[in-house]
Design an enzyme around this catalytic site. Sequence first.
Site, PDB file in Angstrom:
ATOM      1  N   CYS A 169       0.755  -1.263  -0.102  1.00 49.25           N
ATOM      2  CA  CYS A 169      -0.036   0.093  -0.075  1.00 49.25           C
ATOM      3  C   CYS A 169       0.863   1.417  -0.114  1.00 49.25           C
ATOM      4  O   CYS A 169       0.162   2.496  -0.173  1.00 49.25           O
ATOM      5  CB  CYS A 169      -0.889  -0.096   1.282  1.00 49.25           C
ATOM      6  SG  CYS A 169      -2.402  -1.398   1.113  1.00 49.25           S
ATOM      7  N   GLU A 320      -0.757   5.338  13.436  1.00 48.75           N
ATOM      8  CA  GLU A 320      -0.531   6.880  12.744  1.00 48.75           C
ATOM      9  C   GLU A 320      -0.616   8.080  13.815  1.00 48.75           C
ATOM     10  O   GLU A 320       0.277   9.056  13.467  1.00 48.75           O
ATOM     11  CB  GLU A 320      -1.772   7.106  11.462  1.00 48.75           C
ATOM     12  CG  GLU A 320      -0.951   7.840  10.328  1.00 48.75           C
ATOM     13  CD  GLU A 320      -1.718   7.964   9.428  1.00 48.75           C
ATOM     14  OE1 GLU A 320      -1.640   8.375   8.234  1.00 48.75           O
ATOM     15  OE2 GLU A 320      -2.921   7.217   9.044  1.00 48.75           O
ATOM     16  N   LYS A 341      -9.307   8.648   2.201  1.00 44.21           N
ATOM     17  CA  LYS A 341     -10.226   7.273   2.112  1.00 44.21           C
ATOM     18  C   LYS A 341     -11.338   7.205   2.484  1.00 44.21           C
ATOM     19  O   LYS A 341     -12.166   6.228   2.109  1.00 44.21           O
ATOM     20  CB  LYS A 341      -9.152   6.314   2.831  1.00 44.21           C
ATOM     21  CG  LYS A 341      -7.643   6.144   2.214  1.00 44.21           C
ATOM     22  CD  LYS A 341      -6.938   4.941   2.958  1.00 44.21           C
ATOM     23  CE  LYS A 341      -5.645   4.630   2.126  1.00 44.21           C
ATOM     24  NZ  LYS A 341      -4.422   5.741   2.633  1.00 44.21           N
ATOM     25  N   HIS A 346      -9.794   2.727  -0.162  1.00 43.87           N
ATOM     26  CA  HIS A 346      -8.415   2.188  -0.293  1.00 43.87           C
ATOM     27  C   HIS A 346      -8.079   1.544  -1.462  1.00 43.87           C
ATOM     28  O   HIS A 346      -8.394   0.475  -1.397  1.00 43.87           O
ATOM     29  CB  HIS A 346      -8.199   1.501   1.144  1.00 43.87           C
ATOM     30  CG  HIS A 346      -6.576   1.345   1.381  1.00 43.87           C
ATOM     31  ND1 HIS A 346      -5.852   1.702   0.387  1.00 43.87           N
ATOM     32  CD2 HIS A 346      -6.174   0.818   2.237  1.00 43.87           C
ATOM     33  CE1 HIS A 346      -4.546   1.142   0.839  1.00 43.87           C
ATOM     34  NE2 HIS A 346      -4.604   0.882   2.255  1.00 43.87           N
TER      35      HIS A 346
END
Length: 422
Positions: A169, A320, A341, A346
């Site tokens: 990703c 995150e 997103k 995604h």
Amino acid sequence: MNRRVVITGMGVLAPGGTGTKAFWKLLTEGRTATRRISLFDPSPFRSQVAAEIDFDGAEHGLKPQETRRMDRATQLAVVATREAMTDSGLEDREFDPHRTGVTVGSAVGATMGLEQEYRVVSNDGDSWLVDHEYAVPHLYNHLVPSSIATEVAWSVGAEGAAAVVSAGCTSGLDSVGYACDLIREGTTDVMIAGATDAPISPITSACFDAIKATTPRNDDPEHASRPFDGTRSGFVLGEGAAMFVLEDLESARRRGATVYAEIAGYASRCNAFHMTGLRADGREMAEAVRIALNEGGLDPTDIDYVNAHGSGTKQNDRHETAAFKRSLGEHAYRVPVSSIKSMVGHSLGAIGSVEIAASALAIDNDVVPPTANLHEPDPECDLDYVPLTAREQRTRAVLTVGSGFGGFQSAMVLTGADRRSS
């Protein structure tokens, strides 16, 4: 060689509308493009929602032979490349093909084409011994991801370096980062760089169902993607492509090109920890952010907006948040952060480039896109996640990050080209 790399052309195909203008309109209006899957019957699966693109290659000028030869992901990349070239103004100008290269990021390559052809040659899985004669003549192109870069290079006549970057990703960030390195070192003058993925297929759905990574919120598809919200239950699968024309700043200025943003810094790290797990402290992402800032000669307080990975899984969102606090310090509580997103899903390897496009457009328009569907913030995610509504503000430096299975963590800093002195 200290060449400064800038974005002078952009092409985006994303859920909710094709083309860069439609993409930016969707983001700034805070609309979602998530819906029940229509590309196949999703009823057997735990997660039955996705962010699909209403895309027909023929409507975008692809010939029947091209749509037969190319997987959907490749078609998206080629169409996005054509838009980027037109946008850059290079389409009608001479450029040295030997000094023009291509890098394309993709996590899963030609997933849709491979699955479709397996179903054909195996009679929907009934035949263990398959008959290859029933497959399309270009099946090999689906098997080898390098064919995506080949098709993009052919579409523009690029004869320089060509590669596919596949790092899960973070592929869309890493592909553009690699392209910048080639320009900076003097190997190429122009790079066509970006990423594409079209993974909305039964095999992909089954894989993410198995690890419960995607949301089971099937009764409300439009609000299923909820990054940083306390009621989130997993990410929403998407598809898309974003391609850019990159060149050094001096050449762009000489030809009078429009400059969306400068790619000031980039870094990637791996946590060497777990295939799908993340450490809670966000140390590896924070380190990638630190290196990217240093490369760009920027202080954490210079960042005006953070385009988060924001997948909508509890593990990622908390990881995150910790990474931003670790890398940006007290400024993490002052800078706006959001996840697109929430609106476009995604798209795996493509999303990093799609988010670069959103970051560059945020700089170009002085607008921060919102995080849709954020009504009940997770107490552990306590930063300014720009809920529901876009925010107008001066945006001269943007941090965009990505996190991928395998432990990949990437960060990129974009600035207005006039932010740093020559």
